[in-house]
Design a protein around this motif. Sequence first.
Motif, PDB file in Angstrom:
ATOM      1  N   GLY A  69       0.815  -1.207   0.000  1.00  0.00           N
ATOM      2  CA  GLY A  69       0.000   0.000   0.000  1.00  0.00           C
ATOM      3  C   GLY A  69       0.846   1.253   0.000  1.00  0.00           C
ATOM      4  N   PHE A  70       2.001   1.196   0.674  1.00  0.00           N
ATOM      5  CA  PHE A  70       2.907   2.345   0.731  1.00  0.00           C
ATOM      6  C   PHE A  70       3.475   2.663  -0.650  1.00  0.00           C
ATOM      7  N   VAL A  71       3.711   1.619  -1.463  1.00  0.00           N
ATOM      8  CA  VAL A  71       4.181   1.844  -2.838  1.00  0.00           C
ATOM      9  C   VAL A  71       3.174   2.707  -3.594  1.00  0.00           C
ATOM     10  N   PHE A  72       1.885   2.344  -3.484  1.00  0.00           N
ATOM     11  CA  PHE A  72       0.851   3.095  -4.186  1.00  0.00           C
ATOM     12  C   PHE A  72       0.671   4.490  -3.577  1.00  0.00           C
ATOM     13  N   SER A  73       0.870   4.592  -2.270  1.00  0.00           N
ATOM     14  CA  SER A  73       0.811   5.920  -1.644  1.00  0.00           C
ATOM     15  C   SER A  73       1.921   6.819  -2.165  1.00  0.00           C
ATOM     16  N   MET A  74       3.115   6.257  -2.333  1.00  0.00           N
ATOM     17  CA  MET A  74       4.228   7.026  -2.877  1.00  0.00           C
ATOM     18  C   MET A  74       3.942   7.452  -4.306  1.00  0.00           C
ATOM     19  N   MET A  75       3.320   6.570  -5.086  1.00  0.00           N
ATOM     20  CA  MET A  75       2.943   6.928  -6.450  1.00  0.00           C
ATOM     21  C   MET A  75       1.982   8.115  -6.433  1.00  0.00           C
ATOM     22  N   ALA A  76       1.003   8.067  -5.523  1.00  0.00           N
ATOM     23  CA  ALA A  76       0.036   9.155  -5.426  1.00  0.00           C
ATOM     24  C   ALA A  76       0.704  10.436  -4.938  1.00  0.00           C
ATOM     25  N   PHE A  77       1.586  10.312  -3.937  1.00  0.00           N
ATOM     26  CA  PHE A  77       2.270  11.480  -3.391  1.00  0.00           C
ATOM     27  C   PHE A  77       3.127  12.166  -4.455  1.00  0.00           C
ATOM     28  N   MET A  78       3.896  11.374  -5.197  1.00  0.00           N
ATOM     29  CA  MET A  78       4.762  11.960  -6.217  1.00  0.00           C
ATOM     30  C   MET A  78       3.960  12.579  -7.351  1.00  0.00           C
ATOM     31  N   SER A  79       2.769  12.034  -7.585  1.00  0.00           N
ATOM     32  CA  SER A  79       1.941  12.620  -8.641  1.00  0.00           C
ATOM     33  C   SER A  79       1.498  14.027  -8.273  1.00  0.00           C
ATOM     34  N   LEU A  80       1.423  14.325  -6.964  1.00  0.00           N
ATOM     35  CA  LEU A  80       1.083  15.673  -6.528  1.00  0.00           C
ATOM     36  C   LEU A  80       2.164  16.668  -6.946  1.00  0.00           C
ATOM     37  N   ILE A  81       3.366  16.153  -7.139  1.00  0.00           N
ATOM     38  CA  ILE A  81       4.465  16.988  -7.632  1.00  0.00           C
ATOM     39  C   ILE A  81       4.500  16.971  -9.154  1.00  0.00           C
ATOM     40  N   PHE A  82       4.407  15.765  -9.725  1.00  0.00           N
ATOM     41  CA  PHE A  82       4.537  15.636 -11.176  1.00  0.00           C
ATOM     42  C   PHE A  82       3.388  16.295 -11.933  1.00  0.00           C
ATOM     43  N   GLN A  83       2.137  16.115 -11.455  1.00  0.00           N
ATOM     44  CA  GLN A  83       0.995  16.588 -12.231  1.00  0.00           C
ATOM     45  C   GLN A  83       0.979  18.100 -12.467  1.00  0.00           C
ATOM     46  N   PRO A  84       1.178  18.931 -11.429  1.00  0.00           N
ATOM     47  CA  PRO A  84       1.217  20.377 -11.715  1.00  0.00           C
ATOM     48  C   PRO A  84       2.375  20.760 -12.637  1.00  0.00           C
ATOM     49  N   ILE A  85       3.552  20.155 -12.399  1.00  0.00           N
ATOM     50  CA  ILE A  85       4.712  20.465 -13.239  1.00  0.00           C
ATOM     51  C   ILE A  85       4.457  20.016 -14.674  1.00  0.00           C
ATOM     52  N   PHE A  86       3.979  18.779 -14.833  1.00  0.00           N
ATOM     53  CA  PHE A  86       3.687  18.272 -16.169  1.00  0.00           C
ATOM     54  C   PHE A  86       2.597  19.099 -16.842  1.00  0.00           C
ATOM     55  N   GLY A  87       1.623  19.579 -16.052  1.00  0.00           N
ATOM     56  CA  GLY A  87       0.559  20.397 -16.620  1.00  0.00           C
ATOM     57  C   GLY A  87       1.094  21.696 -17.185  1.00  0.00           C
ATOM     58  N   SER A 126       5.189   6.612 -10.662  1.00  0.00           N
ATOM     59  CA  SER A 126       4.385   7.830 -10.688  1.00  0.00           C
ATOM     60  C   SER A 126       4.782   8.723 -11.854  1.00  0.00           C
ATOM     61  N   PHE A 127       6.080   8.783 -12.143  1.00  0.00           N
ATOM     62  CA  PHE A 127       6.554   9.574 -13.274  1.00  0.00           C
ATOM     63  C   PHE A 127       5.930   9.079 -14.578  1.00  0.00           C
ATOM     64  N   VAL A 128       5.920   7.758 -14.742  1.00  0.00           N
ATOM     65  CA  VAL A 128       5.420   7.181 -15.995  1.00  0.00           C
ATOM     66  C   VAL A 128       3.897   7.191 -16.060  1.00  0.00           C
ATOM     67  N   PHE A 129       3.234   6.860 -14.943  1.00  0.00           N
ATOM     68  CA  PHE A 129       1.791   6.633 -14.986  1.00  0.00           C
ATOM     69  C   PHE A 129       0.967   7.726 -14.296  1.00  0.00           C
ATOM     70  N   ASN A 130       1.091   7.897 -12.997  1.00  0.00           N
ATOM     71  CA  ASN A 130       0.235   8.857 -12.302  1.00  0.00           C
ATOM     72  C   ASN A 130       0.411  10.275 -12.834  1.00  0.00           C
ATOM     73  N   GLY A 131       1.651  10.649 -13.120  1.00  0.00           N
ATOM     74  CA  GLY A 131       1.891  11.953 -13.728  1.00  0.00           C
ATOM     75  C   GLY A 131       1.746  11.911 -15.235  1.00  0.00           C
ATOM     76  N   GLY A 132       2.233  10.836 -15.848  1.00  0.00           N
ATOM     77  CA  GLY A 132       2.257  10.743 -17.308  1.00  0.00           C
ATOM     78  C   GLY A 132       0.902  10.603 -17.950  1.00  0.00           C
ATOM     79  N   VAL A 133      -0.076  10.008 -17.248  1.00  0.00           N
ATOM     80  CA  VAL A 133      -1.371   9.749 -17.868  1.00  0.00           C
ATOM     81  C   VAL A 133      -2.063  11.046 -18.281  1.00  0.00           C
ATOM     82  N   ALA A 134      -1.945  12.095 -17.466  1.00  0.00           N
ATOM     83  CA  ALA A 134      -2.569  13.367 -17.820  1.00  0.00           C
ATOM     84  C   ALA A 134      -1.912  13.966 -19.060  1.00  0.00           C
ATOM     85  N   VAL A 135      -0.606  13.763 -19.205  1.00  0.00           N
ATOM     86  CA  VAL A 135       0.112  14.274 -20.380  1.00  0.00           C
ATOM     87  C   VAL A 135      -0.397  13.584 -21.641  1.00  0.00           C
TER      88      VAL A 135
END
Length: 416
Positions: A49-67, A118-127
């Motif tokens: 579960g912590f792996v997925f939490s880290m993915m979600a946490f990092m997406s909070l950084i990646f998504q605004p930057i990627f946006g 998270s870089f590839v998926f949680n952040g990348g999916v919006a891109v």
Amino acid sequence: MDNTQPRQKKDFWGFPVTDFTYFFQWQIINGYLTLWMEQQGHLDGTTAGFVFSMMAFMSLIFQPIFGIISDRLVFKKNLLVIIAIASILIGPYFQWLFLPLVHINAALVAVVTGIFLSFVFNGGVAVVEQYVQRASLANKFEYAHSRMGGSLACACASFAGGKLFLWSPNSIFWACTVMGIILTLTITFSDKIHMENAAAAGDTSDSLDWSLIGQIFKIRNFWILSIFYIGTSALYDVFDQQFVIFFKTFFHTTAAATTAYSYTTTAQIALEFLLMFPMPWLINKIGSRNGLIAYGVILCIRIVGSALAPSAALVIILRLLAGFEMPLVLTSIMKYIAGAFGIRVYATVYALSSNFAKQISVFIFSTVAGNLYDSIGFQHTYFILGAIVAVATIIAALFLTKEDPVQAGEVAAKKE
């Protein structure tokens, strides 16, 4: 006119391939990573579960930057290509780095894996979605029709993933690497934009302007929509993260469970694929706000029903309900934001309510749910998740503003 049609048709097909190769990897990771971490990585529910939490946490950084980067690049492919190349490294990472890191420190591997995925998926999916959405406007095709490539990919990945996992667990990640290579080549050489129609995608240069974001935060309906997404779509992800472990408890052997899960998920996503085409017509009939509420109701039934299910047969039937959920929410949210907020702020509202707010919830609930799975079991945890979904859906039903059907494109579609 006759010369224009073939060109538009040819320039459409690269984008379903982009969706197919990207979401094939997405489904492999979301469908089989938990099972792989349990059997090959020997991680408990809390650490997984912590792996997925880290993915979600990092997406909070990646998504605004990627946006911000995406809005500046518009139709340039720089960021897309970087994400695609990073996805090629999935096979090597899990084959040669994950297990050595686990032996050093399980928390370390959770952090590193979370950042990478998270870089590839949680952040990348919006891109990826944003790029294809803009391309659909410039090239004049329906975004949902291109997204059917993603649904087809998920069905294929679910079927092939189960077979590959039984043959060799690590092979699922090398399948991602192969798809990453194809994705990179498709983005680089196949995806073409009709730049003469680029203005049809709208002026996105200020879509993440801070003053505009400040205005969005003052809109009450934005917060209602965010609450709905936090309590439904985020819980959809959390519920599915370790569902395969729960599913396995209904079978005597891991092989039987993996095979059944593979067939069930394939059927579910095949249903999703088939419904993606007529769903815009249905949403035009019932309205996008009602489509979102219907999505919440079905999700609640699926989660609570799984907790009450006495047999594998009923769990499988409930799993198939997910085939209705994704077409509902993907079609409804696009129309709803356009109808309730306006196309000018579409990207901003979508990024903040549907992605950013959702990932905050996933970050919190992934570890909490993983801990609850270990401490009180799947059934009781599902009751809690189902209750949260029910509350969020009721709030949306009571307070979510009705969209403008003309602005959402619902009335025009009816007339046609």
